[in-house]
Design a protein around this motif. Structure first.
Motif, PDB file in Angstrom:
ATOM      1  N   GLY A   1      41.863  15.195  18.634  1.00  0.00           N
ATOM      2  CA  GLY A   1      42.620  14.429  17.645  1.00  0.00           C
ATOM      3  C   GLY A   1      44.064  14.883  17.550  1.00  0.00           C
ATOM      4  N   ASN A   2      44.286  16.182  17.624  1.00  0.00           N
ATOM      5  CA  ASN A   2      45.648  16.698  17.571  1.00  0.00           C
ATOM      6  C   ASN A   2      46.450  16.326  18.813  1.00  0.00           C
ATOM      7  OD1 ASN A   2      46.015  17.923  15.039  1.00  0.00           O
ATOM      8  ND2 ASN A   2      44.817  19.695  15.668  1.00  0.00           N
ATOM      9  N   VAL A   3      45.801  16.289  19.978  1.00  0.00           N
ATOM     10  CA  VAL A   3      46.497  15.874  21.203  1.00  0.00           C
ATOM     11  C   VAL A   3      46.926  14.412  21.086  1.00  0.00           C
ATOM     12  CG1 VAL A   3      46.225  15.451  23.676  1.00  0.00           C
ATOM     13  CG2 VAL A   3      45.427  17.607  22.689  1.00  0.00           C
ATOM     14  N   ILE A   4      46.021  13.567  20.622  1.00  0.00           N
ATOM     15  CA  ILE A   4      46.348  12.146  20.437  1.00  0.00           C
ATOM     16  C   ILE A   4      47.462  11.997  19.403  1.00  0.00           C
ATOM     17  CG2 ILE A   4      45.455   9.927  19.613  1.00  0.00           C
ATOM     18  CD1 ILE A   4      42.731  10.809  20.837  1.00  0.00           C
ATOM     19  N   TRP A   5      47.353  12.736  18.303  1.00  0.00           N
ATOM     20  CA  TRP A   5      48.377  12.696  17.262  1.00  0.00           C
ATOM     21  C   TRP A   5      49.735  13.114  17.813  1.00  0.00           C
ATOM     22  CZ3 TRP A   5      49.459  11.151  12.444  1.00  0.00           C
ATOM     23  CH2 TRP A   5      50.568  11.709  11.829  1.00  0.00           C
ATOM     24  N   PHE A   6      49.765  14.205  18.572  1.00  0.00           N
ATOM     25  CA  PHE A   6      51.006  14.719  19.121  1.00  0.00           C
ATOM     26  C   PHE A   6      51.716  13.665  19.955  1.00  0.00           C
ATOM     27  CE2 PHE A   6      53.418  16.716  22.544  1.00  0.00           C
ATOM     28  CZ  PHE A   6      54.262  17.544  21.829  1.00  0.00           C
TER      29      PHE A   6
ATOM     30  N   ILE B   1      45.634  17.891  12.244  1.00  0.00           N
ATOM     31  CA  ILE B   1      44.188  17.737  12.091  1.00  0.00           C
ATOM     32  C   ILE B   1      43.553  19.121  11.948  1.00  0.00           C
ATOM     33  CG2 ILE B   1      42.080  16.765  13.099  1.00  0.00           C
ATOM     34  CD1 ILE B   1      44.254  14.679  12.383  1.00  0.00           C
ATOM     35  N   GLY B   2      42.673  19.269  10.972  1.00  0.00           N
ATOM     36  CA  GLY B   2      42.024  20.545  10.721  1.00  0.00           C
ATOM     37  C   GLY B   2      42.763  21.397   9.705  1.00  0.00           C
ATOM     38  N   LYS B   3      43.834  20.866   9.130  1.00  0.00           N
ATOM     39  CA  LYS B   3      44.618  21.598   8.128  1.00  0.00           C
ATOM     40  C   LYS B   3      44.365  20.983   6.755  1.00  0.00           C
ATOM     41  CE  LYS B   3      46.952  23.854  11.258  1.00  0.00           C
ATOM     42  NZ  LYS B   3      47.968  24.772  11.435  1.00  0.00           N
ATOM     43  N   THR B   4      44.593  21.774   5.741  1.00  0.00           N
ATOM     44  CA  THR B   4      44.509  21.296   4.372  1.00  0.00           C
ATOM     45  C   THR B   4      45.663  21.891   3.577  1.00  0.00           C
ATOM     46  OG1 THR B   4      43.025  20.959   2.490  1.00  0.00           O
ATOM     47  CG2 THR B   4      42.974  23.129   3.540  1.00  0.00           C
ATOM     48  N   ILE B   5      46.029  21.234   2.496  1.00  0.00           N
ATOM     49  CA  ILE B   5      47.137  21.668   1.665  1.00  0.00           C
ATOM     50  C   ILE B   5      46.558  22.319   0.408  1.00  0.00           C
ATOM     51  CG2 ILE B   5      49.241  20.966   0.483  1.00  0.00           C
ATOM     52  CD1 ILE B   5      49.199  20.383   3.544  1.00  0.00           C
ATOM     53  N   VAL B   6      46.950  23.557   0.151  1.00  0.00           N
ATOM     54  CA  VAL B   6      46.490  24.293  -1.029  1.00  0.00           C
ATOM     55  C   VAL B   6      47.683  24.996  -1.656  1.00  0.00           C
ATOM     56  CG1 VAL B   6      44.140  24.630  -0.149  1.00  0.00           C
ATOM     57  CG2 VAL B   6      45.891  26.330   0.339  1.00  0.00           C
ATOM     58  N   THR B   7      47.484  25.523  -2.851  1.00  0.00           N
ATOM     59  CA  THR B   7      48.548  26.306  -3.473  1.00  0.00           C
ATOM     60  C   THR B   7      48.718  27.615  -2.709  1.00  0.00           C
ATOM     61  OG1 THR B   7      47.046  27.409  -5.005  1.00  0.00           O
ATOM     62  CG2 THR B   7      48.035  25.332  -5.753  1.00  0.00           C
TER      63      THR B   7
END
Length: 153
Positions: A77-82, A124-130
């Motif tokens: 997914g990250n390769v396609i996104w890139f 992809i595979g990342k999340t946003i947190v404090t």
């Protein structure tokens, strides 16, 4: 301090890059198969509007376990996104960072743009947190790694 930083960020360019992320999200939604990428683009677009006090970390690091986005499918997914969008968003963030680096007061904003440029390449595979949650996750991972090393695993 975070509120002031986020306000200045939003006024001085964060708004435009957040809209760029959302535009990519809408384009991904239109393709139907791009819905997973669209979700990531909307989440990171919201992060791009007000980034101070938050951090992007791997879900593997947060949950201490793999999921669909942190494994092989996430890599694909990250390769396609890139290829389709990541490089363009990264170029936008780098250009914004260069513009911010010109002034002394813009250096913290430029650094934030560079962090977002790195995130734009593989979201992809990342999340946003404090920042506090990210620090706690890193501490928990360090404790688990140290325990595993002590046990010989």
């Amino acid at each position: 301090m975070r509120a002031i930083g986020n306000f200045l960020w939003f006024i001085l360019g964060g708004f435009l890059m957040g809209l760029a992320w959302w535009l990519v999200g809408v384009l991904a939604l239109l393709t139907i198969v791009g819905i997973p990428w669209a979700r990531a683009a909307f989440v990171i677009g919201q992060f791009s509007f007000l980034p101070f006090g938050k951090e992007a970390i791997s879900r593997r690091e947060l949950h201490q376990a793999d999921d669909i986005g942190t494994g092989a499918l996430g890599l694909i997914g990250n390769v396609i996104w890139f290829v389709c969008a990541g490089v363009w968003l990264a170029i936008g963030h780098v250009a914004s960072a260069i513009a911010c680096f010109i002034t002394i007061i813009g250096i913290p904003f430029a650094l934030q743009h560079l962090k977002l440029a790195g995130l734009a390449l593989a979201p992809i595979g990342k999340t946003i947190v404090t920042c506090e949650v990210a620090a706690a996750a890193r501490a928990a991972n360090a404790t688990a790694t140290a325990a595993a090393l002590r046990n010989g695993n």
